[in-house]
Every structure is written in structure tokens, then in C-alpha cells.
Design a protein around this motif. Sequence first.
Motif, mmCIF file in Angstrom:
data_model
loop_
_atom_site.group_PDB
_atom_site.id
_atom_site.type_symbol
_atom_site.label_atom_id
_atom_site.label_comp_id
_atom_site.label_asym_id
_atom_site.label_seq_id
_atom_site.Cartn_x
_atom_site.Cartn_y
_atom_site.Cartn_z
ATOM 1 N N ARG A 89 -11.148 -6.189 20.572
ATOM 2 C CA ARG A 89 -11.906 -5.576 19.489
ATOM 3 C C ARG A 89 -13.077 -6.455 19.040
ATOM 4 O O ARG A 89 -14.184 -5.975 18.823
ATOM 5 C CB ARG A 89 -10.968 -5.298 18.303
ATOM 6 C CG ARG A 89 -11.655 -4.701 17.116
ATOM 7 C CD ARG A 89 -10.683 -4.502 15.937
ATOM 8 N NE ARG A 89 -11.234 -3.535 15.039
ATOM 9 C CZ ARG A 89 -10.953 -2.241 15.055
ATOM 10 N NH1 ARG A 89 -10.103 -1.766 15.936
ATOM 11 N NH2 ARG A 89 -11.515 -1.415 14.200
ATOM 12 N N THR A 90 -12.825 -7.753 18.915
ATOM 13 C CA THR A 90 -13.875 -8.662 18.456
ATOM 14 C C THR A 90 -15.057 -8.665 19.420
ATOM 15 O O THR A 90 -16.215 -8.651 18.987
ATOM 16 C CB THR A 90 -13.315 -10.087 18.284
ATOM 17 O OG1 THR A 90 -12.214 -10.039 17.370
ATOM 18 C CG2 THR A 90 -14.363 -11.044 17.775
ATOM 19 N N GLU A 93 -16.917 -5.337 18.908
ATOM 20 C CA GLU A 93 -17.666 -5.330 17.645
ATOM 21 C C GLU A 93 -18.876 -6.254 17.707
ATOM 22 O O GLU A 93 -19.963 -5.892 17.239
ATOM 23 C CB GLU A 93 -16.746 -5.718 16.482
ATOM 24 C CG GLU A 93 -15.744 -4.634 16.136
ATOM 25 C CD GLU A 93 -14.728 -5.053 15.091
ATOM 26 O OE1 GLU A 93 -14.589 -6.273 14.810
ATOM 27 O OE2 GLU A 93 -14.057 -4.153 14.550
ATOM 28 N N SER A 94 -18.698 -7.434 18.294
ATOM 29 C CA SER A 94 -19.819 -8.366 18.432
ATOM 30 C C SER A 94 -20.907 -7.782 19.335
ATOM 31 O O SER A 94 -22.102 -7.934 19.063
ATOM 32 C CB SER A 94 -19.342 -9.700 19.003
ATOM 33 O OG SER A 94 -18.465 -10.333 18.107
#
Length: 146
Positions: A89-90, A93-94
Amino acid sequence: MAIPEGQASSMKVLIDTNVIIDMAIQREPFAKASTQVIFLAQNKQFHSYVSAAAISDLYYVSRKMTGRAAALSFLKKLVTICDIAPVGRTSIESALASNFKDVEDAIQNQVAVANGIGTVVTRNIKDFTQSELQIVMPDQLLKMLT
């Protein structure tokens, strides 16, 4: 600039989708350098990774060109050569918050960052201008490793 002896095998490289496709379907004029990159990965000249996000893209493109059985066979071989860099997810999102023009390239970049991979080998270096990683063409990587 060549990498000092003994350091090449510890070098972590994410192989971008386009490099793998060039080799898989023998896309000219790129197939030779891309095939050499995969050969060096197979021979552990560097620690190779492919993004988990790229696997379905690789299947889709190679299936259209070579058929389902050949595409699956190719991917099964690929995952014995390269480690699979997870996509979380990170990273997503990034990538979505980044200034990259192409979302796929942004995801590749963020997957490399999240997994401590310092180099990306790609034919689309212009799409990685926002990256803080070392971005190289297949020919450049080959020169670095020899």
C-alpha cells in the motif's frame, strides 16, 4: 564505470518490465542487451528483482505474442532467476502522490525504494527523471558489470 570486483553480486537491481519483455519476445533492436542482462542475473552477477506488479503485465504481453503455455513457462523461469519485490500500500500511495508522469514507472520506482533496491534497469530512463535511484539502460548496466 565498472563496479569493483566482489561488489557486483551484492548490487540490487530492479529489472523494469520493458527490459524483460524485450528479452521475452526478442524485440529488436533491444533483445541482445536485455537478454545479456537476464543472463547476468541468472549467473548471480547482481541481485535481481522484478516487481510483483510487473508479473501480470509480463504475462499479458508475452501471452499475446507467444501464447499462454509459452508465457507461463517464461514466467516460471523468470521467478527462478529474479526475486519478486512485493508491492504494498505504501508503495502505491507514494507512487500516486509522486510527480512521475507514468503510474507504472512510479510504482516500479517506489517498489525499488521500499525494498532497498538502489538501481533500476530500464529503457525508459526519461520516465524516471523524478527518481533518486540509479537509473540505467541495459547497455549501461552491462558496462558497469564488466
